[in-house]
Motif scaffolding. Structure first.
Motif, short mmCIF file in Angstrom:
data_model
loop_
_atom_site.label_atom_id
_atom_site.label_comp_id
_atom_site.label_asym_id
_atom_site.label_seq_id
_atom_site.Cartn_x
_atom_site.Cartn_y
_atom_site.Cartn_z
N SER A 66 0.85 -1.18 0.00
CA SER A 66 0.00 0.00 0.00
C SER A 66 0.89 1.24 0.00
O SER A 66 2.08 1.16 0.32
N ALA B 150 -5.15 -7.29 -1.66
CA ALA B 150 -6.61 -7.15 -1.77
C ALA B 150 -6.96 -5.75 -2.25
O ALA B 150 -6.52 -4.75 -1.67
N PHE B 151 -7.71 -5.67 -3.33
CA PHE B 151 -8.17 -4.40 -3.87
C PHE B 151 -9.69 -4.37 -3.84
O PHE B 151 -10.36 -5.38 -4.06
N ASN B 152 -10.23 -3.19 -3.64
CA ASN B 152 -11.67 -2.98 -3.69
C ASN B 152 -12.02 -2.48 -5.08
O ASN B 152 -11.70 -1.33 -5.43
N PRO B 153 -12.65 -3.29 -5.92
CA PRO B 153 -12.97 -2.84 -7.28
C PRO B 153 -13.81 -1.58 -7.31
O PRO B 153 -13.75 -0.79 -8.25
N GLY B 154 -14.60 -1.33 -6.26
CA GLY B 154 -15.43 -0.14 -6.25
C GLY B 154 -14.64 1.14 -6.10
O GLY B 154 -15.15 2.23 -6.40
N GLN B 155 -13.39 1.07 -5.62
CA GLN B 155 -12.54 2.24 -5.45
C GLN B 155 -11.61 2.47 -6.65
O GLN B 155 -10.81 3.38 -6.63
N HIS B 156 -11.76 1.62 -7.66
CA HIS B 156 -10.89 1.75 -8.84
C HIS B 156 -11.21 3.05 -9.58
O HIS B 156 -12.39 3.39 -9.79
#
Length: 614
Positions: free
Chosen positions: A214, A422-428
């Protein structure tokens, strides 16, 4: 009035007018200053003026200077005068918002204790006392900023350091800057670097580990010759660019500093010769080939080459070159105020693309004589002659640094990559929150001390190029106070005799061609003589040797002796010309001006006498 009283009264009147004029000027014109020095040594930059104009409360500068102890060091005493005059310039321009107090801390006094408690660095003296030469700045709420020691070698940074004192006191906390690098530059690595040391004093640095998962909440990201990055890490940088929009990327196709041997004589573990930013640069509108370096035969820095005959010769080395004003952008804030030039070593080359909504501004480029070279060839450290043998200048001078502004797009249009992170696709993010400001420099070596700091056993260390000034300007634009970027690097008050050095170089050039030709003739004659003697054909002890070969050997010995005599004459003539040049300069600069004053005085006296007689 009697003539006998006229002259004394005139002298007394002039003396009274002089004293009265000084008193009136000191009272009414005390703040007026006229800087007529060539480089404006005492003229404040617009950035300093803007910082002082926004001061809302007074600032007190306590200038600690051990006057008595410094009296035995002429260089320190002269530089202290320069610093004191510069402090007065700040005080006069601030309109009373900056107050300068000079303190001479005597040994074992409260002033000395206060200087130590504030964090000033004392220099040991021959007598064992401590010499203080620093500055402590305080505001009305006792916020404090310190210059531990004024160093003469850092004179080019003097205005920056003083104005940054005001900025540090004015802002509540220091900006945070994240640093991603594969070089041993962090404090834990123990490798001193002037640029990193300066960053530490102005910013809170967060060092990203090689396996970072991060990027913290920081004002900007500094990428300096990164290591091998994963796709997930490229994605993190991509999203940081779209969210924060402030990135400085210094990449290199041939980073000598990365391969520098450590204490064990070997390069660091996992050292990488080249670095890049994977898929990011292309999406930012820049092309970069990590297998190509730039060079410039016109701007090459002088290096000492040992010739085949064992003689040391200084030659321009195309892979190491210095950029002047013509190769530096004069419109960008970060580069427009540089005075000392920039030194680079085998940097890369950038090519600006054409993306809608993105503006790419070249900041640095080679001269029109710049060329490209395969990085593998450059890694072999070829000599100047080998580099110049097949030298082909590029049609367009290679660009070394660019600024990217505008609306870029993500390099991952399909979203976060599949990875362990881990990535949050909604924050892309597909597009930036605001127009980005990204700077890419195709070199990492330029921030190594050896490229811009000269260590002289007699004069000490001094900055010879603006490498660190430019790097700090870029950081200040990205994460710091933009006003600091308007501070020009100060040309040192030390004024080398450039005209003398140019004349000396011209004198040397007149003899270098003849010297090279004579040395070549000696080498050819010695090679032929060695061949004859080695085969025994020219030996008088061998009955089978031919008379012609023996005669040729004698002739070659005579030729070598005559040529060496001519070479010594050439060197003697060169030294004689240099001595004559020095004598001429002393005559015109030391002898002629006083002689002219005397002649004008005699001529004036003669004219006055003739008028009286008439």
């Amino acid at each position: 009035m009697k003539r006998t009283f006229f002259l004394p009264l005139m002298v007394v009147s002039l003396l009274l007018v002089f004293l009265a004029g000084n008193q009136l000027a000191g009272r009414w014109l005390g703040g007026a200053r006229l800087d007529l020095t060539q480089n404006g040594l005492y003229r404040l930059s617009p950035g300093s003026v803007s910082v002082m104009d926004r001061l809302e409360e007074p600032v007190e500068w306590r200038f600690y200077y051990s006057r008595a102890d410094a009296a035995q060091y002429p260089a320190i005493r002269a530089y202290a005068t320069r610093v004191r005059q510069f402090l007065d310039a700040y005080a006069d321009r601030s309109g009373g918002r900056i107050r300068v107090i000079e303190i001479d801390p005597e040994p074992f006094s409260q002033d000395e204790d206060a200087a130590i408690a504030a964090g000033l660095t004392a220099m040991p003296t021959e007598g064992g006392d401590r010499l203080f030469f620093g500055l402590v700045a305080r505001n009305s709420v006792d916020d404090q900023a310190v210059i531990p020691l004024f160093r003469e070698e850092a004179e080019a940074r003097l205005e920056y350091e003083l104005t940054r004192l005001i900025v540090d006191i004015e802002r509540p906390q220091r900006p945070r800057l994240a640093v991603l690098t594969s070089l041993p530059l962090s404090p834990d690595d123990g490798a001193p670097n002037t640029f990193i040391a300066e960053l530490n004093t102005a910013y809170d640095l967060t060092w990203l580990e090689r396996d970072f998962a991060s990027i913290p909440d920081v004002a900007a990201l500094l990428i300096l010759h990164p290591g091998s990055l994963t796709e997930a890490q490229y994605y993190l940088i991509d999203q940081f660019a779209l969210e924060r929009g402030r990135i400085l990327a210094f990449i290199d196709p041939l980073a000598h500093v990365a391969l520098r041997p450590g204490p064990d004589g070997l390069p660091p573990l996992n050292a990488r010769r080249a670095s890049d930013l994977g898929p990011l640069l292309a999406r930012w509108g820049v092309q970069y080939d990590r297998e190509t370096v730039s060079m410039d035969r016109q701007l090459g820095l002088p290096v000492e080459i040992i010739e085949s005959d064992g003689r040391a010769r200084r030659r321009a080395y195309p892979l190491w070159f210095s950029l002047g004003a013509a190769q530096i952008s004069q419109t960008d804030l970060a580069t427009a105020t540089l005075d000392l030039g920039l030194n680079f070593g085998s940097p890369g080359a950038l090519v600006a693309g054409d993306l809608p909504g993105v503006e790419i501004t070249p900041l640095l480029a080679t001269s029109p004589d710049g060329a490209r070279l395969d990085a593998d060839i450059a890694a072999g450290a070829p000599g100047p002659d080998a580099l110049l043998q097949d030298y082909q200048p590029d049609t367009d001078p290679p660009v070394l640094a660019v600024r990217i502004t505008g609306q870029i797009e993500t390099a991952f249009p399909d979203g976060p990559p599949a990875a362990d992170i881990a990535f949050n696709p909604g924050q892309h993010r597909q597009h930036p929150v605001a127009p980005v400001d990204i700077v890419v420099v195709a070199d990492a070596d330029w921030l190594d001390d050896s490229y811009y700091v000269r260590n002289d056993p007699g004069a000490g260390s001094m900055f010879v190029a603006d490498n660190m000034t430019l790097a700090l300007n870029l950081v200040d634009m990205a994460a710091g106070d933009p006003a600091l970027v308007n501070l020009r690097s100060r040309t040192p008050s030390f004024r080398p005799m450039t005209r003398v050095e140019a004349l000396r170089a011209d004198a040397e050039a007149r003899y270098i061609a003849t010297q090279d030709r004579l040395e070549s003739e000696i080498a050819e004659a010695e090679a032929r003589l060695d061949a004859l003697l080695g085969s025994g054909q020219a030996s008088a002890l061998v009955t089978g040797s031919r008379q012609d070969d023996r005669d040729e050997a004698v002739r070659l010995r005579d030729q070598i002796a005559r040529t060496r005599t001519q070479l010594r004459d050439i060197e003697r003539d060169f030294r004689r010309d240099i001595d004559a040049l020095n004598a001429d300069l002393q005559f015109w600069t030391i002898g002629v001006p006083p002689a002219l004053v005397i002649l004008f005085g005699i001529a004036g006296s003669v004219v006055r006498r003739r008028r009286r007689r008439g």
